[in-house]
Design a protein around this motif. Structure first.
Motif, PDB file in Angstrom:
ATOM      1  N   GLU A  57     116.033  39.709  38.371  1.00  0.00           N
ATOM      2  CA  GLU A  57     116.002  39.590  39.820  1.00  0.00           C
ATOM      3  C   GLU A  57     114.638  40.054  40.314  1.00  0.00           C
ATOM      4  N   CYS A  58     113.979  39.196  41.079  1.00  0.00           N
ATOM      5  CA  CYS A  58     112.633  39.493  41.566  1.00  0.00           C
ATOM      6  C   CYS A  58     112.624  39.503  43.087  1.00  0.00           C
ATOM      7  N   GLN A  59     111.817  40.366  43.630  1.00  0.00           N
ATOM      8  CA  GLN A  59     111.648  40.468  45.076  1.00  0.00           C
ATOM      9  C   GLN A  59     110.169  40.651  45.383  1.00  0.00           C
ATOM     10  N   ALA A  60     109.662  39.835  46.300  1.00  0.00           N
ATOM     11  CA  ALA A  60     108.247  39.901  46.667  1.00  0.00           C
ATOM     12  C   ALA A  60     107.968  41.174  47.457  1.00  0.00           C
ATOM     13  N   HIS A  61     106.731  41.637  47.379  1.00  0.00           N
ATOM     14  CA  HIS A  61     106.321  42.799  48.158  1.00  0.00           C
ATOM     15  C   HIS A  61     106.435  42.483  49.644  1.00  0.00           C
ATOM     16  N   GLY A  62     106.915  43.464  50.395  1.00  0.00           N
ATOM     17  CA  GLY A  62     107.188  43.221  51.797  1.00  0.00           C
ATOM     18  C   GLY A  62     105.961  42.874  52.618  1.00  0.00           C
ATOM     19  N   SER A  63     104.922  43.686  52.526  1.00  0.00           N
ATOM     20  CA  SER A  63     103.742  43.485  53.363  1.00  0.00           C
ATOM     21  C   SER A  63     102.490  43.776  52.546  1.00  0.00           C
ATOM     22  N   PHE A  64     101.462  43.017  52.783  1.00  0.00           N
ATOM     23  CA  PHE A  64     100.201  43.228  52.085  1.00  0.00           C
ATOM     24  C   PHE A  64      99.583  44.572  52.456  1.00  0.00           C
ATOM     25  N   LEU A  65      99.654  44.932  53.732  1.00  0.00           N
ATOM     26  CA  LEU A  65      99.056  46.181  54.183  1.00  0.00           C
ATOM     27  C   LEU A  65      99.847  47.400  53.708  1.00  0.00           C
ATOM     28  N   ALA A  66     101.111  47.212  53.365  1.00  0.00           N
ATOM     29  CA  ALA A  66     101.933  48.335  52.903  1.00  0.00           C
ATOM     30  C   ALA A  66     101.712  48.654  51.438  1.00  0.00           C
ATOM     31  N   LEU A  67     100.999  47.802  50.722  1.00  0.00           N
ATOM     32  CA  LEU A  67     100.753  48.040  49.301  1.00  0.00           C
ATOM     33  C   LEU A  67      99.753  49.173  49.109  1.00  0.00           C
ATOM     34  N   PRO A  68      99.785  49.828  47.951  1.00  0.00           N
ATOM     35  CA  PRO A  68      98.751  50.817  47.634  1.00  0.00           C
ATOM     36  C   PRO A  68      97.370  50.160  47.590  1.00  0.00           C
ATOM     37  N   PRO A  69      96.318  50.930  47.835  1.00  0.00           N
ATOM     38  CA  PRO A  69      94.966  50.331  47.870  1.00  0.00           C
ATOM     39  C   PRO A  69      94.587  49.611  46.577  1.00  0.00           C
ATOM     40  N   GLU A  70      94.988  50.160  45.424  1.00  0.00           N
ATOM     41  CA  GLU A  70      94.595  49.516  44.173  1.00  0.00           C
ATOM     42  C   GLU A  70      95.232  48.144  44.007  1.00  0.00           C
ATOM     43  N   LEU A  71      96.468  47.977  44.514  1.00  0.00           N
ATOM     44  CA  LEU A  71      97.122  46.674  44.410  1.00  0.00           C
ATOM     45  C   LEU A  71      96.533  45.672  45.395  1.00  0.00           C
ATOM     46  N   ARG A  72      96.179  46.124  46.588  1.00  0.00           N
ATOM     47  CA  ARG A  72      95.568  45.218  47.564  1.00  0.00           C
ATOM     48  C   ARG A  72      94.228  44.695  47.058  1.00  0.00           C
ATOM     49  N   ILE A  73      93.390  45.595  46.596  1.00  0.00           N
ATOM     50  CA  ILE A  73      92.070  45.170  46.127  1.00  0.00           C
ATOM     51  C   ILE A  73      92.194  44.393  44.824  1.00  0.00           C
ATOM     52  N   SER A  74      93.170  44.746  44.000  1.00  0.00           N
ATOM     53  CA  SER A  74      93.361  44.013  42.746  1.00  0.00           C
ATOM     54  C   SER A  74      93.752  42.568  43.009  1.00  0.00           C
ATOM     55  N   ARG A  75      94.550  42.334  44.027  1.00  0.00           N
ATOM     56  CA  ARG A  75      94.890  40.959  44.393  1.00  0.00           C
ATOM     57  C   ARG A  75      93.633  40.147  44.685  1.00  0.00           C
ATOM     58  N   LEU A  76      92.796  40.697  45.547  1.00  0.00           N
ATOM     59  CA  LEU A  76      91.588  39.987  45.955  1.00  0.00           C
ATOM     60  C   LEU A  76      90.652  39.759  44.771  1.00  0.00           C
ATOM     61  N   LEU A  77      90.465  40.791  43.947  1.00  0.00           N
ATOM     62  CA  LEU A  77      89.538  40.667  42.824  1.00  0.00           C
ATOM     63  C   LEU A  77      90.052  39.694  41.765  1.00  0.00           C
ATOM     64  N   MET A  78      91.343  39.696  41.513  1.00  0.00           N
ATOM     65  CA  MET A  78      91.883  38.788  40.509  1.00  0.00           C
ATOM     66  C   MET A  78      91.811  37.339  40.976  1.00  0.00           C
ATOM     67  N   CYS A  79      92.081  37.098  42.262  1.00  0.00           N
ATOM     68  CA  CYS A  79      91.926  35.731  42.788  1.00  0.00           C
ATOM     69  C   CYS A  79      90.463  35.304  42.739  1.00  0.00           C
ATOM     70  N   LEU A  80      89.558  36.222  43.042  1.00  0.00           N
ATOM     71  CA  LEU A  80      88.128  35.917  42.935  1.00  0.00           C
ATOM     72  C   LEU A  80      87.744  35.629  41.496  1.00  0.00           C
ATOM     73  N   SER A  81      88.304  36.385  40.566  1.00  0.00           N
ATOM     74  CA  SER A  81      88.011  36.161  39.153  1.00  0.00           C
ATOM     75  C   SER A  81      88.479  34.791  38.696  1.00  0.00           C
ATOM     76  N   ASN A  82      89.662  34.372  39.141  1.00  0.00           N
ATOM     77  CA  ASN A  82      90.156  33.056  38.757  1.00  0.00           C
ATOM     78  C   ASN A  82      89.257  31.940  39.280  1.00  0.00           C
ATOM     79  N   GLY A  83      88.789  32.082  40.517  1.00  0.00           N
ATOM     80  CA  GLY A  83      87.882  31.078  41.068  1.00  0.00           C
ATOM     81  C   GLY A  83      86.535  31.058  40.362  1.00  0.00           C
ATOM     82  N   LEU A  84      85.987  32.238  40.080  1.00  0.00           N
ATOM     83  CA  LEU A  84      84.702  32.297  39.371  1.00  0.00           C
ATOM     84  C   LEU A  84      84.833  31.767  37.953  1.00  0.00           C
TER      85      LEU A  84
END
Length: 218
Positions: A57-84
């Protein structure tokens, strides 16, 4: 050619592994002492609970701003890495010696290969940074003495190790491709001169015929 093939293979493996790392919910694992039949897995996008029967059973994170800082920045960096990573693979593929694109412009092929290698190196760095950051915070939380021992602790997930391999593959592939671009200068330097030989001989022949034709006219 072997260095270019090996570099492209490493780059593709690293890019695919980085994409898998981005979206799988296996960055952290948690085993509950009260209910050992459940395993919690956390990723950048959702949290999943795996039960003994194999039900997930999986549940998405409620809010982007409610995530810890490392998870928020990790999202952005990993998406950037995939594009690069995708951009680097495309640039490097156009600069490979086996492709017929820009064959008459060896300098442009070399620049494409260098640009692709540099882009892949950046993709490797943007993969290693978030994975290492999340792993570092996981270690700090695991050994935090202020938290009671009865509280469950998050541990490394499979995506953490996959992300380290992905970043290393991307960086190694980009380095091989960039180094192979330097060897292209010596192999392609003589090619334009060889191609111009027939034309040069034709022009030289026409030049030699002009005085003879002039004498005949006189």
């Amino acid at each position: 050619a072997k260095a270019q093939g090996g570099g492209m293979l490493l780059a593709l493996l690293g890019w695919i592994s980085s994409c898998v790392t981005t979206f799988v919910p296996l960055w952290k694992n948690l085993n509950l002492d009260l209910n050992e039949l459940e395993v919690w897995n956390m990723g950048l996008w959702q949290v999943c609970i795996t039960q003994e029967e194999g039900v997930v059973e999986c549940q998405a994170h409620g809010s982007f701003l409610a995530l810890p800082p490392e998870l928020r920045i990790s999202r952005l960096l990993m998406c950037l890495s995939n594009g690069l990573g995708l951009l680097g693979c495309l640039l490097a593929a156009l600069g490979l010696e086996g492709w017929r694109t820009c064959e008459d412009k060896p300098g442009q092929k070399r620049r494409l290969l260098l640009g692709g290698g540099a882009t892949l190196g950046m993709a490797g760095i943007t993969t290693l940074v978030p994975v290492s950051w999340v792993a570092y915070n996981t270690v700090l939380d695991f050994w935090d003495e202020t938290v009671p021992d009865i509280v469950p602790r998050w541990e490394f997930g499979e995506a953490t190790f996959l992300g380290w391999f992905a970043g290393a593959f991307l960086a190694a592939g980009g380095l091989l491709l960039a180094c192979s671009a330097r060897s292209m200068t010596t192999t392609t330097a003589l090619a334009p001169a060889c191609r111009r030989d027939p034309a040069a001989r034709g022009l030289a022949g026409d030049h030699n015929l002009h005085p003879k034709n002039a004498d005949l006219v006189i």
